[in-house]
Design an enzyme around this catalytic site. Structure first.
Site, PDB file in Angstrom:
ATOM      1  N   TYR A  54      24.738  56.209  62.830  1.00  9.40           N
ATOM      2  CA  TYR A  54      25.956  56.580  64.033  1.00  9.40           C
ATOM      3  C   TYR A  54      26.342  55.518  64.496  1.00  9.40           C
ATOM      4  CZ  TYR A  54      28.854  59.848  61.418  1.00  9.40           C
ATOM      5  OH  TYR A  54      30.085  60.584  60.447  1.00  9.40           O
ATOM      6  N   GLU A 150      21.809  44.121  79.939  1.00 14.25           N
ATOM      7  CA  GLU A 150      20.475  44.339  79.489  1.00 14.25           C
ATOM      8  C   GLU A 150      20.014  42.933  78.413  1.00 14.25           C
ATOM      9  OE1 GLU A 150      20.687  47.448  76.875  1.00 14.25           O
ATOM     10  OE2 GLU A 150      22.375  47.005  75.983  1.00 14.25           O
ATOM     11  N   LYS A 185      46.864  35.380  71.455  1.00 13.55           N
ATOM     12  CA  LYS A 185      46.191  35.716  73.380  1.00 13.55           C
ATOM     13  C   LYS A 185      44.362  34.952  73.349  1.00 13.55           C
ATOM     14  CE  LYS A 185      50.175  36.788  74.575  1.00 13.55           C
ATOM     15  NZ  LYS A 185      50.627  36.201  76.133  1.00 13.55           N
ATOM     16  N   LYS A 187      43.108  34.863  76.451  1.00 10.53           N
ATOM     17  CA  LYS A 187      42.651  35.064  77.439  1.00 10.53           C
ATOM     18  C   LYS A 187      41.376  35.781  77.815  1.00 10.53           C
ATOM     19  CE  LYS A 187      44.705  34.254  81.359  1.00 10.53           C
ATOM     20  NZ  LYS A 187      44.716  33.147  81.639  1.00 10.53           N
ATOM     21  N   CYS A 380      16.958  57.743  47.034  1.00 11.14           N
ATOM     22  CA  CYS A 380      15.613  58.402  48.253  1.00 11.14           C
ATOM     23  C   CYS A 380      16.503  59.748  48.288  1.00 11.14           C
ATOM     24  CB  CYS A 380      15.982  57.440  49.534  1.00 11.14           C
ATOM     25  SG  CYS A 380      14.472  57.787  50.137  1.00 11.14           S
ATOM     26  N   PHE A 381      16.444  60.144  49.617  1.00 13.02           N
ATOM     27  CA  PHE A 381      17.382  61.661  49.566  1.00 13.02           C
ATOM     28  C   PHE A 381      18.320  62.130  47.811  1.00 13.02           C
ATOM     29  CE2 PHE A 381      19.867  64.872  51.844  1.00 13.02           C
ATOM     30  CZ  PHE A 381      18.440  66.027  51.822  1.00 13.02           C
ATOM     31  N   GLU A 404      11.355  69.495  54.092  1.00 13.51           N
ATOM     32  CA  GLU A 404      12.555  68.632  55.294  1.00 13.51           C
ATOM     33  C   GLU A 404      13.281  70.256  55.834  1.00 13.51           C
ATOM     34  OE1 GLU A 404      13.984  65.159  54.049  1.00 13.51           O
ATOM     35  OE2 GLU A 404      14.384  64.473  56.122  1.00 13.51           O
ATOM     36  N   ARG A 461       9.653  59.905  53.660  1.00 13.42           N
ATOM     37  CA  ARG A 461       7.997  60.507  53.914  1.00 13.42           C
ATOM     38  C   ARG A 461       7.900  62.124  52.881  1.00 13.42           C
ATOM     39  NH1 ARG A 461       7.317  59.638  59.066  1.00 13.42           N
ATOM     40  NH2 ARG A 461       9.056  59.179  61.098  1.00 13.42           N
ATOM     41  N   HIS A 506      14.915  51.573  47.389  1.00 21.94           N
ATOM     42  CA  HIS A 506      16.242  51.477  48.000  1.00 21.94           C
ATOM     43  C   HIS A 506      16.446  50.333  46.807  1.00 21.94           C
ATOM     44  CE1 HIS A 506      17.073  54.686  51.678  1.00 21.94           C
ATOM     45  NE2 HIS A 506      15.953  54.784  51.795  1.00 21.94           N
ATOM     46  N   GLU A 508      19.381  49.315  46.671  1.00 17.27           N
ATOM     47  CA  GLU A 508      20.558  48.702  47.173  1.00 17.27           C
ATOM     48  C   GLU A 508      20.272  46.557  48.361  1.00 17.27           C
ATOM     49  OE1 GLU A 508      19.171  51.427  49.015  1.00 17.27           O
ATOM     50  OE2 GLU A 508      19.411  51.743  50.490  1.00 17.27           O
TER      51      GLU A 508
HETATM   52  N1  GLN Z   1      14.568  62.329  54.116  1.00 19.75           N
HETATM   53  C1  GLN Z   1      14.254  61.638  53.165  1.00 19.75           C
HETATM   54  C2  GLN Z   1      12.203  61.868  53.704  1.00 19.75           C
HETATM   55  O1  GLN Z   1      11.805  61.252  54.395  1.00 19.75           O
HETATM   56  C3  GLN Z   1      14.583  60.601  52.814  1.00 19.75           C
HETATM   57  C4  GLN Z   1      14.828  59.639  53.139  1.00 19.75           C
HETATM   58  C5  GLN Z   1      15.480  58.322  52.466  1.00 19.75           C
HETATM   59  O2  GLN Z   1      16.827  58.900  52.370  1.00 19.75           O
HETATM   60  N2  GLN Z   1      15.845  57.194  53.706  1.00 19.75           N
HETATM   61  O3  GLN Z   1      11.769  61.561  52.384  1.00 19.75           O
END
Ligand code: GLN
Length: 541
Positions: A54, A150, A185, A187, A380-381, A404, A461, A506, A508
């Site tokens: 976020y 920073e 604009k 400025k 994944c999840f 989890e 994990r 993943h 993507e």
């Molecule tokens: N929370 C899950 C894990 O750690 C999936 C992680 C995820 O979707 N990137 O295995």
């Protein structure tokens, strides 16, 4: 000798520096140059892995397991070259190294200071990128906005490099268009240029970022206040297809200007293939609606690679894409509005995620996809929750869950990977980066990838608990992708469904315009078949 292009931003963050940096890279790549990147993030975290999506959007995972800024995703998608953890530098990394050296006695006797010790380390890291692939040109994007406290050491290092290397400074800044009076604009942009000068940097190029293309008078004004020739002012205006930005900027002469300024010899770009790909994104084909059910849907940058992968796949199939963002927590609370989006969609995607919040909503979405035979892709999840849904509702394992979020579940079908039990630190300790996946012949995964071995990026994990493998497969769940030792589930599918597939990795991150990732390509193809079926149903009625 490598040359360095610094990209800075003014007025607001997210002004589009990443797109401009990637576009400059594309423009130079199209002229035959070997380009590499460094994204600088001035926050103190060592990497993006410990940030909530976020606050900074998606965490982009590189082949070598770097948890990096999402701008690296734009570099990869635009240039199709793999980034590494070396391509993202944070204040945390700089200080970690400087303090390590101080403790090791490498600066013995000296007072360790921002200038020169910290700035020297920044410069070392910038130059290190040049060594990685022997690039001709390194594009260094400084995150945030000029003037940020920073980021000052990074601007100082950049200023010093102007004296030491061949450099070019590109400042990307916002020009505000007032709808009511029809005026541009400038400025705020002028102030940001002044701020840059205060750091000792005079830009060589200004890219005005605006809603629509700026007029000649505005361009002249920016040049005058920026102390630049008019030819050094370019405009990156809003476009529906982000991949068009290199074409827009090159058409305005940005490539020619850079080539001349950096005394490069190749002047003729070949952007014809890119142009062809960009055209596929302007298709007038059927509208395909994909529901993405996650918990960070209020900031869709959290899912930027997924969003782009869906776009790549839709463009490939000449379809128009509409993403229906579905808030998993609201699904959990039975929101009719959210659930009707799932019903309306031609396909459902459940992306990666962490923690309990929204997990039951994702399970509801998966259940809907499975029982209504709606094309489904879990990532994944998303895979883990698909296994939970299957265990509960097909195997009848009441209360099945991932440890989890439920330590006391009677059926821990998703569990921590054994090697994760010893890890105490949170940063950079997941199963990360590119790893081999062995694909079973005769499966949907094999039809999609047309290969028995693929390499995909990971960040997790937890995994499908080996103690439940037999039960799950016995009930019809197919493990079509496994780790080479056969112990770790990488892809699951349900052959009885039209398109029901989920990956532990993943996909993507590896999707590119013109080269959609196979599981996304398959999702859109299956969703398009749904569009046809619905059209036919309407006609029959
Ligand atoms: N929370 C899950 C894990 O750690 C999936 C992680 C995820 O979707 N990137 O295995």
């Amino acid at each position: 000798m490598p040359k360095y292009i610094f990209v800075t931003g003014g007025v607001i963050s997210s002004v589009g520096k990443g797109t401009v940096a990637a576009s400059i890279g594309k423009i130079l790549q199209s002229r035959g140059y070997n380009v590499d990147f460094l994204k600088i993030d001035p926050y103190v975290n060592v990497d993006a892995g410990t940030l909530n999506p976020y606050s900074h959007g998606e965490v982009f995972v590189t082949d070598d397991g770097g948890e990096t800024d999402l701008d690296l995703g734009w570099y990869e998608r635009f240039l199709d070259i793999p980034m590494s953890r070396l391509n993202n530098l944070t204040t945390g990394q700089v200080f970690q190294e400087v303090i390590r050296r101080e403790r090791a006695g490498e600066y013995l006797g000296q007072c360790v200071q921002i200038v020169t010790h910290v700035t020297d380390e920044i410069k070392r890291r910038i130059r290190l990128v040049a060594e990685r692939r022997g690039a001709d040109i390194i594009i260094v994007e400084i995150g945030g906005t000029v003037g940020d406290i920073e980021a000052q050491p990074f601007y100082e290092a950049a200023r010093q490099m102007k004296l030491e290397e061949e450099t070019l400074f590109v400042h990307v800044s916002l020009v505000i268009y007032l709808e009511t009076t029809g005026e541009f604009k400038t400025k705020a942009l002028q102030h940001s240029v002044n701020e840059l000068r205060r750091a000792g940097i005079q830009p060589d190029i200004i890219v005005a970022r605006s809603q629509r293309i700026i007029d000649e008078a505005t361009r002249r004004k920016i040049a005058l206040f920026g102390t630049l020739p008019k030819e050094a002012v370019f405009c990156s205006y809003d476009t529906d297809v982000i991949y068009e930005v290199p074409l827009i900027l090159d058409q305005q002469g940005l490539g020619d200007f850079i080539v001349k300024h950096l005394s490069l010899s190749n002047t003729q770009p070949d952007l014809s293939e890119w142009r062809r790909i960009v055209e596929t994104f302007k298709s007038n084909g059927p509208l395909v609606k994909i529901a993405v059910c996650g918990k960070y849907t209020a900031l869709t940058d959290s899912y930027i690679s997924i969003k782009e992968a869906l776009k790549h796949a839709s463009a490939y199939h000449n379809a128009r894409l509409e993403i229906l963002w579905v808030d998993a927590e609201k699904v959990e609370r039975d929101s009719i509005e959210e659930i009707s989006k799932l019903e309306e969609a031609h396909g459902i995607l459940v992306p990666g995620g962490f923690g309990k919040r929204g997990s039951e909503g994702k399970i509801i979405a998966i259940n809907l996809a499975r029982t209504q035979d709606k094309p489904f892709l879990g990532i994944c999840f998303g895979l883990q929750m698909a296994v939970v849904e299957f265990a509960r509702n097909v195997l009848g394992l009441k209360g099945a869950n991932s440890t989890e979020h439920d330590q006391d579940t009677p059926h821990p079908v998703i569990d921590l990977m054994p090697e994760q039990r010893q890890t105490e630190q949170k940063g950079g300790t997941m199963r990360l980066g590119s790893l081999p996946v062995v694909i079973k012949k005769g499966t949907l995964a094999y039809r999609l990838y047309e290969s028995e071995l693929i390499h995909q990026r990971h960040r997790h994990r937890y995994e499908v608990n080996p103690a439940y493998h037999q039960k799950l497969t016995g009930a019809g769940l197919v493990f079509s992708g496994l780790s080479p030792d056969g112990n770790r589930v990488e892809i699951i599918e349900l052959p009885s469904k039209k398109y029901f597939i989920a990956t532990q990795y993943h996909p993507e991150f590896k999707s590119r315009p013109g080269k959609p990732e196979p599981v996304f390509r398959g999702l859109i193809a299956a969703a398009l078949a749904e569009v046809k079926i619905r059209d036919m149903q309407v006609k029959v009625q």
